[in-house]
Design an enzyme around this catalytic site. Structure first.
Site, short mmCIF file in Angstrom:
data_model
loop_
_atom_site.label_atom_id
_atom_site.label_comp_id
_atom_site.label_asym_id
_atom_site.label_seq_id
_atom_site.Cartn_x
_atom_site.Cartn_y
_atom_site.Cartn_z
CG LEU A 81 51.40 57.54 36.21
CD1 LEU A 81 52.15 58.68 36.65
CD2 LEU A 81 51.66 57.24 34.61
CG ASP A 82 53.70 50.40 34.81
OD1 ASP A 82 52.52 50.16 35.20
OD2 ASP A 82 54.07 50.18 33.44
#
EC number: 5.4.99.25
Length: 334
Positions: A81-82
């Site tokens: 996940l960013d």
């Protein structure tokens, strides 16, 4: 089941029938550890956390914190996940670390806030977004860590939750490796006004959802303390799922006690060891090999279809790729 419900399914939601090959097979209760009955130390060693990642840190940083909190040597996450993105991040621990590979075919779900750069009638937004369901072609964003080649990805469903002027809140179920930022950019182009992603949260990663198993980093700190300092293990046990949770969605083959040790030592699974299996297995499918106590033994590639496994009496059914079962949980019976 209504058509709309069917349409809003991820691959992880597919229900699989079971075929019985050997009706007389039984399992010895003295051997192995059923997933939810392992001693707490083994529960951790063979566990997966359904983590609610906060916005800010990278996925790698979050995994490093979990290793420190739980005093672990190894851990790995299922799907980056960013930093700005929050939500479901499965983290596999110690001996279960490699099980995250099983999440790749499971699909993911996000809730996204899209901001349009111009005014668009609601009915046009609804019609255009519906067109993005199915196969789409994407190029990874510039900031992505992977090579920027064009690739095909599947959008399983898009459900608009709310439209407020130029802000569109929607839920989307996608194949692993789909870039929601790019999807929103292309929706904006199709609407003729442009758009950008204002906010993003992952709400599902295969069998891991926003449910009672979802825990925060703060929860883990508290639960580990309760166990280590006060001897209370129930909270940590609830926060860590057995590794078998991560393969819930995979087609499965259950094997005899007498075949477990051989597979645990790296042998391929042969037909005589099979007790039951899921319908619909195709050659080349990633499958989970399970004991009759529903313990994960190994992951592998199917070398036969379900039908062939049922009809044949010999031959290699599964090419074993990753073994999770310790060699000493079941005795050598060959």
């Amino acid at each position: 089941m209504a058509r709309d419900e069917v349409r809003r399914m991820l691959p992880a939601d597919i229900k699989r029938e079971v075929l019985i090959k050997d009706e007389n097979a039984e399992t010895n209760p003295k051997w192995g550890f059923p997933p939810y009955e392992r001693p707490i130390e083994l529960h951790i060693q063979y566990g997966v956390i359904n983590l609610d990642k906060p916005p800010g840190p990278t996925s790698h940083e979050v995994v490093a914190w979990i290793k420190r909190i739980l005093n672990l040597e190894k851990a790995g996450h299922g799907g980056t996940l960013d930093p700005k993105v929050s939500g479901v991040l499965p983290v596999a621990l110690e001996k279960a670390t490699r099980v995250v590979q099983a999440l790749l075919p499971a699909g993911k779900e996000y809730v996204a806030l899209m901001h349009l750069h111009g005014d668009v009638p609601e009915n046009k937004i609804i019609d255009v977004m519906k067109e993005f369901e199915g196969e789409i072609i994407q190029r990874p964003p510039l900031r992505s860590a992977v090579k920027r080649r064009l690739r095909t990805r599947k959008v399983y469903y898009i459900e608009i939750l709310e439209i407020d002027g130029r802000d569109v809140l929607f839920k989307v179920g996608v194949e692993a490796g789909t870039y929601i930022r790019s999807l929103i950019h292309h929706i904006g182009l199709a609407l003729g006004v442009g758009a950008h992603m204002a906010e993003l949260r992952r709400t599902r990663s295969g069998p891991f959802k926003e449910d009672e198993t979802l825990v925060t980093l703060h929860d883990l700190v508290d639960y580990y303390h309760f166990w280590k300092e006060d001897g209370i293990e129930k909270y940590l046990r609830r926060a860590i799922q057995p590794m078998e949770k991560a393969v819930e969605h995979l087609p499965k083959i259950w094997i005899k006690d007498s075949a477990v040790a051989a597979v645990a030592h790296g042998a391929n699974l042969t037909v005589p060891g099979i007790v039951k299996l899921n319908v619909g297995i195709k050659r080349g499918d990633l499958v989970a090999i399970m004991t009759l106590k529903d313990e994960l033994v190994a992951l592998g590639k199917a070398m036969m279809t379900s039908q062939e496994m049922m009809q044949r009496s010999k031959g290699i059914a599964v090419d074993v790729e990753k073994v999770f079962m310790p060699r000493d949980w079941y005795p050598k019976l060959w």
